[in-house]
Design an enzyme around this catalytic site. Structure first.
Site, short mmCIF file in Angstrom:
data_model
loop_
_atom_site.label_atom_id
_atom_site.label_comp_id
_atom_site.label_asym_id
_atom_site.label_seq_id
_atom_site.Cartn_x
_atom_site.Cartn_y
_atom_site.Cartn_z
NE ARG A 1 -4.21 -1.47 -0.08
CZ ARG A 1 -4.31 -2.47 -0.93
NH1 ARG A 1 -3.28 -2.75 -1.73
NH2 ARG A 1 -5.39 -3.21 -0.99
CD GLU B 1 -2.80 2.91 -5.60
OE1 GLU B 1 -3.60 2.06 -6.01
OE2 GLU B 1 -1.66 2.64 -5.21
CG HIS C 1 -2.58 -1.18 -7.43
ND1 HIS C 1 -2.82 -0.46 -6.29
CD2 HIS C 1 -2.83 -2.48 -7.09
CE1 HIS C 1 -3.22 -1.26 -5.31
NE2 HIS C 1 -3.22 -2.50 -5.79
#
Length: 332
Positions: free
Chosen positions: A235, A264, A296
């Site tokens: 994360r 993000e 991601h």
């Protein structure tokens, strides 16, 4: 039974529609992320919504969902820091997630980032396409014999440890709950500070909690070896981006690979190639030649997406139809 999917991409439709052949739900796919701006688009009587990492399920959003009759919030991911679980409990909404989906997918991506940064294969690829076969600037180092620090040894961390052991690395780990099988395999558990001090490579594989936000900050970086490589596929907010940038500028951090970023939700999963990105911090990071950013995508494999769809749809079916719920999926 209607299920509304937020932050839905074409690949979500592909895998969830295929899995839905078993259940016959009525899925509705919305590209927008879930937040106060769109929550009223959920129709009254909708029993379930399915969300992803950048959807914002605040107390305000959950109250609206509850008023509309939503009974299940299904996270098609492992992390849940974007959901107010207390609010969900207060409104009687069940929250489920996918606690494990092909942990090897994320672990292998972390290794890919490490190897790319070290051996500079991305730069070599661009060079040879221009008929430049020079090796200048492509010098790397052997992973064999290096000390790799792993923060968090859940399913993904365990998979990463095993890969690094296979490379012949010395693997150190920090986790409140040491894994006996890993210890038997050669992983040495140490306190957090000792792992920081000894690691040539540091890879993060822990969930984001209120207690470990900015786990890697100025003080943590100060304890690390000069020339350390840092990889984060967990994360974004585990890293204090400003402090990490300073560590890169000083040369204390030699390489940084991130598949996640604390801001993000404004960037990732979107095509911004024709846009002006106003986030100066990510622009600064991407300007460093020793930084690798991916959007991601660590989870993004055929196997992982199949498992995510399977577990999510099964959990929705179980919760909405009063069936026994599979172990590990319930959060509230």
């Amino acid at each position: 039974m209607k299920v509304v999917f937020f932050s839905a991409k074409q690949y979500d439709k592909q895998f969830f529609n295929r899995e839905n052949e078993k259940y016959g739900f009525a899925p509705e796919y919305l590209e927008t992320h879930l937040g106060p701006h769109i929550v009223n688009a959920v129709e009254n009587g909708t029993p379930a919504v399915c969300v992803f990492v950048n959807d914002k399920l605040t107390a305000e959003v959950i109250a609206v969902l509850a008023a509309k009759g939503v009974k299940v919030i299904a996270l098609r991911c492992a992390g849940f820091n974007n959901v107010d679980l207390d609010a969900a409990k207060a409104h009687g909404i069940r929250v489920c997630r996918v606690p494990a989906y092909s942990p090897e997918a994320v672990a292998e991506h972390a290794v890919a980032m490490l190897l790319t940064l070290n051996r500079k294969t991305h730069k070599a690829y661009n060079r040879v396409r221009e008929q430049n076969f020079s090796l200048n600037g492509l010098l790397g180092f052997n992973l064999y014999g290096k000390t790799v620090g792993v923060i968090g040894t859940g399913k993904i961390g365990r998979a990463f440890c095993r890969i690094m052991l296979g490379f012949g690395c010395r693997v150190l780990a920090f986790d409140p709950y040491p894994d006996e099988a890993l210890e038997k395999g050669g992983v040495v558990y140490l306190p957090f500070g000792e792992v920081l001090r000894e690691a040539d490579v540091l890879s993060l594989h822990c969930p984001l909690t209120p207690d470990n936000k900015y786990l890697i900050n100025r003080e943590a970086i100060r304890q690390m070896k000069k020339g350390v490589t840092v990889i984060n596929t967990s994360r974004g907010a585990l890293l204090n981006t400003h402090d990490v940038t300073e560590g890169l500028k000083s040369g204390h951090i030699a390489y940084l690979g991130i598949d996640v970023y604390e801001q993000e939700e404004k960037l990732f999963f979107k095509d911004l190639s024709a846009a002006i990105i106003e986030d100066d911090m990510i622009q600064r990071l991407m300007s460093f030649p020793n930084v690798l950013v991916t959007g991601h995508q660590a989870f993004f494999t055929e196997e992982a997406l199949s498992q995510i769809a399977e577990i999510t749809m099964r959990s929705i079916d179980q919760l909405c139809n009063g069936k026994p719920v599979s172990e590990g999926v319930l959060l509230a």
